[in-house]
Design a protein around this motif. Structure first.
Motif, mmCIF file in Angstrom:
data_model
loop_
_atom_site.group_PDB
_atom_site.id
_atom_site.type_symbol
_atom_site.label_atom_id
_atom_site.label_comp_id
_atom_site.label_asym_id
_atom_site.label_seq_id
_atom_site.Cartn_x
_atom_site.Cartn_y
_atom_site.Cartn_z
ATOM 1 N N GLY A 131 56.091 -36.785 -17.581
ATOM 2 C CA GLY A 131 56.724 -35.898 -18.473
ATOM 3 C C GLY A 131 56.103 -35.790 -19.633
ATOM 4 N N PRO A 132 56.758 -35.014 -20.642
ATOM 5 C CA PRO A 132 56.258 -34.639 -22.108
ATOM 6 C C PRO A 132 55.584 -35.688 -22.939
ATOM 7 N N VAL A 133 54.427 -35.437 -23.480
ATOM 8 C CA VAL A 133 54.048 -36.625 -24.602
ATOM 9 C C VAL A 133 53.342 -35.890 -25.529
ATOM 10 N N ASN A 134 53.185 -36.420 -26.862
ATOM 11 C CA ASN A 134 52.704 -35.883 -27.881
ATOM 12 C C ASN A 134 51.114 -36.520 -27.919
ATOM 13 N N TYR A 135 50.106 -35.509 -28.117
ATOM 14 C CA TYR A 135 48.878 -35.888 -28.287
ATOM 15 C C TYR A 135 48.338 -35.213 -29.591
ATOM 16 N N HIS A 136 47.899 -36.086 -30.505
ATOM 17 C CA HIS A 136 47.597 -35.681 -31.813
ATOM 18 C C HIS A 136 48.300 -34.609 -32.447
ATOM 19 N N GLY A 137 49.801 -34.762 -32.489
ATOM 20 C CA GLY A 137 50.753 -33.983 -32.964
ATOM 21 C C GLY A 137 51.063 -32.715 -32.222
ATOM 22 N N ALA A 138 50.552 -32.762 -31.104
ATOM 23 C CA ALA A 138 50.934 -31.538 -30.296
ATOM 24 C C ALA A 138 51.652 -31.943 -28.887
ATOM 25 N N LEU A 139 52.750 -31.457 -28.457
ATOM 26 C CA LEU A 139 53.529 -31.588 -27.260
ATOM 27 C C LEU A 139 52.767 -31.073 -26.261
ATOM 28 N N ARG A 140 52.545 -31.813 -25.121
ATOM 29 C CA ARG A 140 51.817 -31.615 -23.744
ATOM 30 C C ARG A 140 52.905 -31.752 -22.803
ATOM 31 N N GLU A 141 53.343 -30.813 -22.041
ATOM 32 C CA GLU A 141 54.230 -30.998 -20.900
ATOM 33 C C GLU A 141 53.501 -31.391 -19.746
ATOM 34 N N ARG A 142 53.716 -32.419 -19.101
ATOM 35 C CA ARG A 142 53.201 -32.945 -17.879
ATOM 36 C C ARG A 142 54.188 -32.977 -16.572
ATOM 37 N N PRO A 143 53.944 -32.820 -15.594
ATOM 38 C CA PRO A 143 54.839 -32.750 -14.437
ATOM 39 C C PRO A 143 55.222 -34.135 -14.202
ATOM 40 N N PRO A 144 56.466 -34.437 -13.562
ATOM 41 C CA PRO A 144 56.536 -35.880 -13.124
ATOM 42 C C PRO A 144 55.952 -36.555 -12.062
ATOM 43 N N ARG B 113 50.555 -36.564 -2.285
ATOM 44 C CA ARG B 113 50.098 -35.143 -1.756
ATOM 45 C C ARG B 113 50.731 -34.145 -2.488
ATOM 46 N N THR B 114 52.121 -34.279 -2.996
ATOM 47 C CA THR B 114 52.691 -33.267 -3.596
ATOM 48 C C THR B 114 52.648 -32.876 -5.035
ATOM 49 N N GLN B 115 52.455 -34.281 -5.634
ATOM 50 C CA GLN B 115 52.497 -34.290 -7.114
ATOM 51 C C GLN B 115 51.170 -34.308 -7.885
ATOM 52 N N ALA B 116 50.404 -34.844 -7.227
ATOM 53 C CA ALA B 116 48.770 -35.327 -7.941
ATOM 54 C C ALA B 116 48.066 -33.647 -7.993
ATOM 55 N N PRO B 117 48.269 -32.871 -7.227
ATOM 56 C CA PRO B 117 47.696 -31.505 -7.204
ATOM 57 C C PRO B 117 48.028 -30.618 -8.655
ATOM 58 N N HIS B 118 49.383 -31.196 -9.204
ATOM 59 C CA HIS B 118 49.713 -30.409 -10.482
ATOM 60 C C HIS B 118 49.414 -31.209 -11.665
ATOM 61 N N TRP B 119 48.770 -32.193 -11.553
ATOM 62 C CA TRP B 119 48.309 -33.031 -12.636
ATOM 63 C C TRP B 119 47.019 -32.617 -13.261
ATOM 64 N N GLU B 120 46.894 -32.750 -14.632
ATOM 65 C CA GLU B 120 45.510 -32.375 -15.227
ATOM 66 C C GLU B 120 44.630 -33.477 -14.855
ATOM 67 N N GLY B 121 43.447 -33.036 -14.284
ATOM 68 C CA GLY B 121 42.281 -33.815 -14.006
ATOM 69 C C GLY B 121 42.533 -34.093 -12.334
ATOM 70 N N ILE B 122 41.387 -34.410 -11.623
ATOM 71 C CA ILE B 122 41.388 -34.328 -10.382
ATOM 72 C C ILE B 122 41.771 -35.800 -9.848
ATOM 73 N N ASN B 123 41.565 -36.772 -10.720
ATOM 74 C CA ASN B 123 41.607 -38.195 -10.113
ATOM 75 C C ASN B 123 42.748 -38.989 -10.768
ATOM 76 N N PRO B 124 43.276 -38.919 -12.143
ATOM 77 C CA PRO B 124 44.159 -39.598 -12.777
ATOM 78 C C PRO B 124 45.680 -39.386 -11.892
ATOM 79 N N GLY B 125 45.902 -38.288 -11.859
ATOM 80 C CA GLY B 125 47.193 -37.769 -10.956
ATOM 81 C C GLY B 125 47.167 -38.529 -9.628
ATOM 82 N N VAL B 126 46.067 -38.496 -8.896
ATOM 83 C CA VAL B 126 46.201 -39.344 -7.659
ATOM 84 C C VAL B 126 46.436 -40.511 -7.792
ATOM 85 N N VAL B 127 45.873 -41.210 -8.736
ATOM 86 C CA VAL B 127 45.944 -42.769 -8.853
ATOM 87 C C VAL B 127 47.518 -43.106 -9.364
ATOM 88 N N MET B 128 48.090 -42.388 -10.313
ATOM 89 C CA MET B 128 49.236 -42.693 -10.983
ATOM 90 C C MET B 128 50.301 -42.160 -10.011
#
Length: 312
Positions: free
Chosen positions: A257-270, A229-244
């Motif tokens: 948390g942060p990850v690198n995609y194709h050399g660029a750092l992407r910040e992701r919420p916990p 309920r509280t974390q999935a709405p902040h995740w990129e994409g409407i479905n992966p955050g719900v499941v994870m």
């Protein structure tokens, strides 16, 4: 009841045989995607709107004929022939055993302190850069992949089979594959892959939430529901955050948390709660998917029995 028997048989075949080692239809479909993309993508001068239309055209050319052919074959074949076709297609679409094998391979490499081997193994599961991941990051990436792909490769596939039969399976798995290949928000696919990503979002919306609910029921339920309920709405994409989020909460582990995609750092919420994922959490995530599969099969069997008793 025939559909339920096909589901049970297909799941047993997947658990027994796993993915075909050669000539898997989805691998051939991936090569076809690359071939068609080179012909419909267009030159750099194409506008964003036209690029989106080209992406839709590519999606239709790749998905509509196989779905239509499958629907036609199911209608014209005798009952036993249609059942065999549906069983074969559902078995080929399921990826539960393959997912578990890939995840366990990562865990074995980590347990052997083979960090390079673990990085190579986890690269088979995720699209992020893996060359500099440490053991904790590899563990988290693997758990995330198990939870998300448990939905895509198992539960959403079963959902669409039960709803639309073999044509539903073909529709979902091809759309999901196109999202995996075209659904990136980078310069090349931001416009071309927009519709592929949105169509996959729509097809996955309800299955993802049923999967998330199932994960929650089989773990730390209240925590999983709260994370959803509280974390999935902040995740990129409407479905992966719900499941994870639900799966991480059920396991009482923190992902994201942060990850690198194709050399660029992407910040992701916990996502989730509790300590960061460790190597021992990889088999726990695999078991959560397996227990969820058992739960779904029990519910499917009971629902089928009630339907047959009521309407038979």
């Amino acid at each position: 009841m025939l559909s339920i028997a096909i589901v049970l048989a297909a799941v047993m075949l997947d658990q027994w045989l796993g993915d075909p080692r050669r000539y898997h239809p989805l691998a051939g479909f991936g090569r076809l995607v690359l071939w068609l993309e080179a012909r419909v993508y267009g030159p750099p001068s194409v506008s964003a709107a036209r690029r989106r239309w080209r992406g839709l055209l590519g999606w239709l050319l790749l998905v509509a004929p196989p779905v239509g052919l499958t629907a036609w074959l199911v209608m014209v074949l005798p009952l036993w022939g249609g059942a065999v076709l549906e069983l074969l297609l559902l078995y080929l679409a399921l990826g539960g055993r393959s997912l578990a094998q890939h995840a366990r391979r990562v865990a074995r490499k980590l347990e052997q302190a083979d960090l390079d081997g673990a990085r190579h193994a986890v690269a088979m599961l995720v699209s992020r850069d893996t060359a500099t991941l440490d053991a904790s990051q590899i563990s988290a990436a693997t758990v995330e992949s198990v939870l998300e792909n448990g939905n895509d490769a198992v539960f959403a596939t079963l959902f669409w089979f039960l709803l639309l039969g073999a044509p539903g399976v073909v529709l979902f798995r091809l759309a999901n594959t196109l999202d995996a290949m075209w659904g990136y928000r980078n310069d090349r696919y931001r416009d071309f892959g927009t519709l592929a990503a949105r169509l996959d979002d729509g097809l996955n919306w309800l299955p993802a939430r049923l999967t998330a609910l199932s994960y929650a029921l089989l773990g730390h339920t209240r925590q999983a529901l709260r994370c959803w309920r509280t974390q999935a709405p902040h995740w990129e994409g409407i479905n992966p955050g719900v499941v994870m989020a639900s799966g991480a909460g059920a396991l009482n582990r923190t992902l994201g948390g942060p990850v690198n995609y194709h050399g660029a750092l992407r910040e992701r919420p916990p996502l989730g709660a509790g300590p960061p994922a460790r190597v021992g959490d990889i088999p726990r995530a695999v078991r959560l998917v397996q227990y969820t599969l058992i739960l779904w099969l029990v519910i499917i069997a009971i629902a089928g029995g009630l339907f047959a008793t009521t309407w038979g």
